[in-house]
Design an enzyme around this catalytic site. Sequence first.
Site, PDB file in Angstrom:
ATOM      1  N   HIS A  33      -9.940   0.741  -5.893  1.00 27.77           N
ATOM      2  CA  HIS A  33     -10.329   2.155  -5.806  1.00 27.77           C
ATOM      3  C   HIS A  33      -9.140   3.103  -5.938  1.00 27.77           C
ATOM      4  O   HIS A  33      -9.306   4.263  -6.256  1.00 27.77           O
ATOM      5  CB  HIS A  33     -11.151   2.431  -4.542  1.00 27.77           C
ATOM      6  CG  HIS A  33     -10.318   2.593  -3.300  1.00 27.77           C
ATOM      7  ND1 HIS A  33      -9.761   1.542  -2.651  1.00 27.77           N
ATOM      8  CD2 HIS A  33      -9.957   3.693  -2.598  1.00 27.77           C
ATOM      9  CE1 HIS A  33      -9.096   1.984  -1.603  1.00 27.77           C
ATOM     10  NE2 HIS A  33      -9.193   3.289  -1.541  1.00 27.77           N
ATOM     11  N   GLU A  49      -0.915   4.402   7.027  1.00 29.03           N
ATOM     12  CA  GLU A  49      -2.211   4.785   7.599  1.00 29.03           C
ATOM     13  C   GLU A  49      -2.078   4.951   9.107  1.00 29.03           C
ATOM     14  O   GLU A  49      -1.270   4.264   9.740  1.00 29.03           O
ATOM     15  CB  GLU A  49      -3.240   3.696   7.316  1.00 29.03           C
ATOM     16  CG  GLU A  49      -3.505   3.487   5.852  1.00 29.03           C
ATOM     17  CD  GLU A  49      -4.608   2.471   5.640  1.00 29.03           C
ATOM     18  OE1 GLU A  49      -5.776   2.877   5.531  1.00 29.03           O
ATOM     19  OE2 GLU A  49      -4.306   1.265   5.630  1.00 29.03           O
ATOM     20  N   HIS A  70      -3.552  -2.385  -4.281  1.00 29.43           N
ATOM     21  CA  HIS A  70      -3.234  -0.964  -4.435  1.00 29.43           C
ATOM     22  C   HIS A  70      -1.750  -0.702  -4.721  1.00 29.43           C
ATOM     23  O   HIS A  70      -1.401   0.070  -5.607  1.00 29.43           O
ATOM     24  CB  HIS A  70      -3.628  -0.190  -3.172  1.00 29.43           C
ATOM     25  CG  HIS A  70      -5.032  -0.465  -2.707  1.00 29.43           C
ATOM     26  ND1 HIS A  70      -6.066  -0.657  -3.580  1.00 29.43           N
ATOM     27  CD2 HIS A  70      -5.573  -0.568  -1.466  1.00 29.43           C
ATOM     28  CE1 HIS A  70      -7.187  -0.868  -2.897  1.00 29.43           C
ATOM     29  NE2 HIS A  70      -6.910  -0.826  -1.610  1.00 29.43           N
ATOM     30  N   LYS A 100      -0.575  -0.202   9.109  1.00 25.29           N
ATOM     31  CA  LYS A 100      -1.621   0.423   9.922  1.00 25.29           C
ATOM     32  C   LYS A 100      -0.958   1.059  11.136  1.00 25.29           C
ATOM     33  O   LYS A 100       0.127   0.638  11.544  1.00 25.29           O
ATOM     34  CB  LYS A 100      -2.600  -0.644  10.421  1.00 25.29           C
ATOM     35  CG  LYS A 100      -3.332  -1.378   9.316  1.00 25.29           C
ATOM     36  CD  LYS A 100      -4.477  -0.574   8.811  1.00 25.29           C
ATOM     37  CE  LYS A 100      -5.274  -1.308   7.746  1.00 25.29           C
ATOM     38  NZ  LYS A 100      -6.090  -0.397   6.949  1.00 25.29           N
TER      39      LYS A 100
HETATM   40  C1  BG6 Z   1      -8.805  -0.632   1.485  1.00 20.11           C
HETATM   41  C2  BG6 Z   1      -8.221  -1.479   2.579  1.00 20.11           C
HETATM   42  O1  BG6 Z   1      -8.768  -1.322   0.261  1.00 20.11           O
HETATM   43  O2  BG6 Z   1      -8.040   0.555   1.369  1.00 20.11           O
HETATM   44  C3  BG6 Z   1      -8.186  -0.716   3.884  1.00 20.11           C
HETATM   45  O3  BG6 Z   1      -9.026  -2.641   2.742  1.00 20.11           O
HETATM   46  C4  BG6 Z   1      -7.477   0.592   3.717  1.00 20.11           C
HETATM   47  O4  BG6 Z   1      -7.543  -1.477   4.904  1.00 20.11           O
HETATM   48  C5  BG6 Z   1      -8.045   1.359   2.538  1.00 20.11           C
HETATM   49  O5  BG6 Z   1      -7.665   1.340   4.923  1.00 20.11           O
HETATM   50  C6  BG6 Z   1      -7.205   2.575   2.252  1.00 20.11           C
HETATM   51  O6  BG6 Z   1      -7.854   3.365   1.316  1.00 20.11           O
HETATM   52  P1  BG6 Z   1      -7.570   4.925   1.256  1.00 20.11           P
HETATM   53  O7  BG6 Z   1      -8.331   5.360   0.064  1.00 20.11           O
HETATM   54  O8  BG6 Z   1      -8.038   5.500   2.550  1.00 20.11           O
HETATM   55  O9  BG6 Z   1      -6.091   5.070   1.112  1.00 20.11           O
END
Ligand code: BG6
Length: 534
Positions: free
Chosen positions: A213, A251, A276, A376
């Site tokens: 994503h 995060e 990512h 995290k």
């Molecule tokens: C997900 C992870 O793919 O991406 C999560 O499994 C993470 O652990 C998330 O929190 C972060 O996505 P974004 O879009 O909030 O940065």
Amino acid sequence: MTEPIFQAPVSQASISISEQPNTAQAEENGRLREPATIVIFGASGDLSRRKLIPALYHLHQSGFLPHNMAIVGFSRTEISDHAFRERMCESLCDNVESPDSLPQHPLIRSLYYVAGDSNDPAAYRNLHERLNQIEAERGMPGHRLYYLSVAPALFPFITQHLSDAGMIYDRSDARWSRVIIEKPFGHDLHSAQELNRTITRYLDESQIYRIDHYLGKETVQNILTFRFGNSIFEPLFNQKYVEQIQITVAETLGMEGKRGHYYDQAGAMRDMVQNHMMQLLTLIAMEPPSALEANAIRDEKVKVLRSLLPLREEEVREHTIRAQYTSGAHNDVTVPGFLEEEGVAPDSRTESYVAMRVQVDNWRWAGVPFLLRTGKRLHKRVSEIAVFFKKPPLQFFRKDSNPNLCLLADRPKANQLIFRIQPDEGISLTFASKRPGMKLDLEQVNMDFFYRQAFSERSPEAYERLLLDALRGDASLFTRSDEVEFAWRFIHAIHQGWAADPHPPVHYTAFTDGPREARRLTDGIAPWRPLQQM
Ligand code: BG6
């Protein structure tokens, strides 16, 4: 293992169902021409409610989807079409102006539900029949997008059953069929290779859409636009001018009471780095593609992954830091440490934070350290890529070369170009400026671009863009099999090094900038940027 998908909040933007779909604008931006059926496997899960249905709703409202689409949920839970529609309405309620009229909305009326066990071949025959019936009723040509939002162990079974039931069309068919596969794609190199081998028995690579994503985020797509749509920065993007590149995805969230079990098996490396962060790395480091087309872009990304210098077992300790958070407080709320989280083994060695220093060993980047960190329960939610340029060759502004100078720092700092992925989406350039006055004082100042100031339109959510692209057959923002495997290959060496390392992960207190040990990765170069929002 069920992948507990996301914790990111669904866009808070209010959407009004009285608004007519804006087809004129959508036409210009690539409206989907022919309707298709979207079948969501694992439809009763979190992802449907929090991301997929809101994304489809926005796409519908913006006029990108033909009126006679169909969205079919498939899951074990025995519920009716009506109950499924009600559930999906609930997921949209908070974001629409008139929730009472939602049940009449065309998107909600295009929702259907089929209950079945994804391991049972009979369930696919039943699903196929129901899809044929819905498509006939709605006058649809039969194009199909299967979305696998299920436990990764089911990916091979579902693709096989879809194929056995005649639900995957070959090239000679006028109808298309595509499969979106959610992460995690494999647990390690071996399982990812195995998964690729299995699914390509039933699907052509062109039918497989492996989703990440991050690639759907506007700010991530803008990396290539910025680099290759402007002439002034790209000539500087190489080892001659760049001192180092820092990629941060920090995060504040922890396990949120429900992710511990999944996360303890995955850790930050599998959850964030393999997908990512590797994607961010490839986009910032890749060569210009020969065309803005899926395979040309992915070819260049693969070259970056192939150029990553694999860490030898004995180098892993030196170039990587893995850590776990301990209990900490934020706004007077104290949170448990990683080892106290539900679902996490009390003696777990899984990392909730990882930092590493890696090399892209090619002509452009030889010798430039790439620093990656993610974790995290850090102090701030910040995702950014910071490119640190080398300092000017002559150091005029040094106290020792001119004792009359009064400087804020002994030497000017490096120029930094910062791609702010989220929040405060935008780009900043930092440079030294003379502070007004009679003395020669240097001050670090910023030139800032903020999306929210420059553009009035809302940025589509990542899933909107990715769903639309998959429906339009554009795989540019999806990962190819070799990309996934090369990313795993690099990670694999690190996992091996960790497995051989008798030392447990180090610790950091929740809501801090991470473990102090990470500082040693920047020995000899500028330190980590503090985690800060603009
Ligand atoms: C997900 C992870 O793919 O991406 C999560 O499994 C993470 O652990 C998330 O929190 C972060 O996505 P974004 O879009 O909030 O940065």
